[in-house]
Design an enzyme around this catalytic site. Structure first.
Site, PDB file in Angstrom:
ATOM      1  N   LYS A  10       0.985  -1.283   0.131  1.00 54.08           N
ATOM      2  CA  LYS A  10       0.090   0.043  -0.332  1.00 54.08           C
ATOM      3  C   LYS A  10       0.773   1.542   0.015  1.00 54.08           C
ATOM      4  O   LYS A  10       1.905   1.231   0.714  1.00 54.08           O
ATOM      5  CB  LYS A  10      -0.996   0.273   0.924  1.00 54.08           C
ATOM      6  CG  LYS A  10      -2.164  -1.104   0.822  1.00 54.08           C
ATOM      7  CD  LYS A  10      -2.936  -0.810   1.894  1.00 54.08           C
ATOM      8  CE  LYS A  10      -4.175  -2.199   2.130  1.00 54.08           C
ATOM      9  NZ  LYS A  10      -5.181  -2.497   2.721  1.00 54.08           N
ATOM     10  N   TYR A  50     -11.999  -2.210  -4.166  1.00 52.80           N
ATOM     11  CA  TYR A  50     -12.397  -2.698  -3.035  1.00 52.80           C
ATOM     12  C   TYR A  50     -14.590  -2.307  -2.632  1.00 52.80           C
ATOM     13  O   TYR A  50     -14.845  -2.092  -1.001  1.00 52.80           O
ATOM     14  CB  TYR A  50     -11.785  -1.613  -2.055  1.00 52.80           C
ATOM     15  CG  TYR A  50     -10.808  -1.954  -1.200  1.00 52.80           C
ATOM     16  CD1 TYR A  50     -10.705  -2.712  -0.660  1.00 52.80           C
ATOM     17  CD2 TYR A  50      -9.594  -0.496  -1.857  1.00 52.80           C
ATOM     18  CE1 TYR A  50      -8.951  -3.115  -0.088  1.00 52.80           C
ATOM     19  CE2 TYR A  50      -8.452  -1.412  -1.685  1.00 52.80           C
ATOM     20  CZ  TYR A  50      -8.165  -2.062  -1.137  1.00 52.80           C
ATOM     21  OH  TYR A  50      -6.792  -2.679  -0.617  1.00 52.80           O
ATOM     22  N   ASN A 113      -2.092  -0.704   6.203  1.00 57.36           N
ATOM     23  CA  ASN A 113      -1.627  -1.947   7.040  1.00 57.36           C
ATOM     24  C   ASN A 113      -0.554  -2.588   6.058  1.00 57.36           C
ATOM     25  O   ASN A 113      -0.648  -3.447   6.126  1.00 57.36           O
ATOM     26  CB  ASN A 113      -2.591  -2.267   8.003  1.00 57.36           C
ATOM     27  CG  ASN A 113      -4.396  -2.721   6.631  1.00 57.36           C
ATOM     28  OD1 ASN A 113      -3.730  -2.685   5.486  1.00 57.36           O
ATOM     29  ND2 ASN A 113      -4.737  -3.882   6.590  1.00 57.36           N
ATOM     30  N   HIS A 116      -2.024  -5.754   1.222  1.00 57.76           N
ATOM     31  CA  HIS A 116      -3.486  -6.272   1.278  1.00 57.76           C
ATOM     32  C   HIS A 116      -2.998  -7.769   1.077  1.00 57.76           C
ATOM     33  O   HIS A 116      -2.356  -7.961   0.364  1.00 57.76           O
ATOM     34  CB  HIS A 116      -4.044  -5.677   0.094  1.00 57.76           C
ATOM     35  CG  HIS A 116      -5.512  -6.572  -0.064  1.00 57.76           C
ATOM     36  ND1 HIS A 116      -6.801  -5.812   0.066  1.00 57.76           N
ATOM     37  CD2 HIS A 116      -5.864  -7.440  -1.393  1.00 57.76           C
ATOM     38  CE1 HIS A 116      -7.595  -7.210   0.171  1.00 57.76           C
ATOM     39  NE2 HIS A 116      -6.460  -8.598  -1.374  1.00 57.76           N
ATOM     40  N   GLU A 127      -9.507 -10.436  -7.670  1.00 57.22           N
ATOM     41  CA  GLU A 127      -8.517  -9.543  -7.795  1.00 57.22           C
ATOM     42  C   GLU A 127      -7.171  -9.621  -8.603  1.00 57.22           C
ATOM     43  O   GLU A 127      -7.379  -9.014  -8.930  1.00 57.22           O
ATOM     44  CB  GLU A 127      -7.901  -9.204  -6.665  1.00 57.22           C
ATOM     45  CG  GLU A 127      -8.588  -9.395  -5.036  1.00 57.22           C
ATOM     46  CD  GLU A 127      -8.923  -8.928  -4.195  1.00 57.22           C
ATOM     47  OE1 GLU A 127      -9.736  -8.800  -2.496  1.00 57.22           O
ATOM     48  OE2 GLU A 127      -7.475  -9.995  -3.920  1.00 57.22           O
TER      49      GLU A 127
HETATM   50  P1  CMP Z   1      -7.642  -4.612   3.158  1.00 56.75           P
HETATM   51  O1  CMP Z   1      -6.724  -5.925   3.409  1.00 56.75           O
HETATM   52  O2  CMP Z   1      -6.797  -4.411   1.925  1.00 56.75           O
HETATM   53  O3  CMP Z   1      -8.700  -4.951   2.979  1.00 56.75           O
HETATM   54  C1  CMP Z   1      -9.659  -4.028   3.484  1.00 56.75           C
HETATM   55  C2  CMP Z   1      -9.164  -2.640   3.800  1.00 56.75           C
HETATM   56  O4  CMP Z   1     -10.017  -1.177   4.247  1.00 56.75           O
HETATM   57  C3  CMP Z   1      -8.335  -2.937   5.422  1.00 56.75           C
HETATM   58  O5  CMP Z   1      -7.292  -3.535   4.132  1.00 56.75           O
HETATM   59  C4  CMP Z   1      -7.817  -1.342   5.441  1.00 56.75           C
HETATM   60  O6  CMP Z   1      -6.907  -1.306   5.703  1.00 56.75           O
HETATM   61  C5  CMP Z   1      -8.926  -1.132   5.229  1.00 56.75           C
HETATM   62  N1  CMP Z   1     -10.187  -1.194   6.894  1.00 56.75           N
HETATM   63  C6  CMP Z   1     -10.480  -2.653   7.459  1.00 56.75           C
HETATM   64  N2  CMP Z   1     -10.971  -1.910   8.465  1.00 56.75           N
HETATM   65  C7  CMP Z   1     -10.621  -0.480   8.493  1.00 56.75           C
HETATM   66  C8  CMP Z   1     -11.151   0.133   9.583  1.00 56.75           C
HETATM   67  N3  CMP Z   1     -11.985   0.326  10.944  1.00 56.75           N
HETATM   68  N4  CMP Z   1     -10.691   1.788   9.616  1.00 56.75           N
HETATM   69  C9  CMP Z   1     -10.288   1.562   8.071  1.00 56.75           C
HETATM   70  N5  CMP Z   1      -9.729   0.858   6.935  1.00 56.75           N
HETATM   71  C10 CMP Z   1     -10.144  -0.224   7.669  1.00 56.75           C
END
Ligand code: CMP
Length: 145
Positions: A10, A50, A113, A116, A127
């Site tokens: 990311k 998403y 985070n 993904h 995906e």
């Molecule tokens: P990812 O694995 O890319 O899949 C969905 C994404 O949504 C997740 O990682 C985070 O980046 C984001 N995400 C999930 N929960 C939250 C939350 N409570 N607040 C903000 N972002 C979130």
């Protein structure tokens, strides 16, 4: 049990220079790279990717963030890839991720985070197809998938 998963490094992890460390951790864990590229998602592409989260309160922020800078997208191959990769990256919220996982080591917060990872075999294929045509996917022995 499928043998591929899809990942993205990311934007924040890219900006912090973690991409090569993350890729090394992935290949050290036995994943083979079937496809790889660096690109920047448009807001529209991030929204489509998403889409399952579109009712969630963080959807707007998440798609702004994911289109804020370059990412690395990759298809990874390993037996039981989805589950194995989710173990390697750790919990969505890095505060809950185990020591030694990619998110524990390289995430900034729950949204930013680091990486993904697909959550099912079906989504892994969807995906992977969203990012890569079949002629950009290679098996470990160099043949087209
Ligand atoms: P990812 O694995 O890319 O899949 C969905 C994404 O949504 C997740 O990682 C985070 O980046 C984001 N995400 C999930 N929960 C939250 C939350 N409570 N607040 C903000 N972002 C979130």
């Amino acid at each position: 049990m499928g043998n591929i998963t899809f990942t993205m490094v990311k934007p924040t992890a890219m900006r912090k220079g973690f991409a090569t460390k993350i890729l090394a951790k992935i290949t050290d864990a036995g994943f083979k790279i079937q496809a790889l590229k660096m690109m920047q998602l448009s807001k529209v592409q991030a929204e489509k990717f998403y889409e399952v989260h579109k009712e969630r309160p963080f959807y707007g922020e998440l798609t702004d963030f994911m289109s804020s800078g370059p990412i690395i997208a990759a298809i990874l191959e390993k037996e039981n890839a989805v589950e194995e990769y989710r173990k390697l990256i750790g919990a969505t919220n890095p505060e809950n991720a185990e020591e030694g996982t990619i998110r524990k080591m390289y995430a900034t917060n729950i949204q930013e985070n680091a990486v993904h990872g697909s959550d099912s075999d079906e989504n892994a294929e969807t995906e992977a197809t969203f990012f890569f045509p079949k002629n950009e996917r290679f098996t470990d022995d160099g043949k087209l998938v």
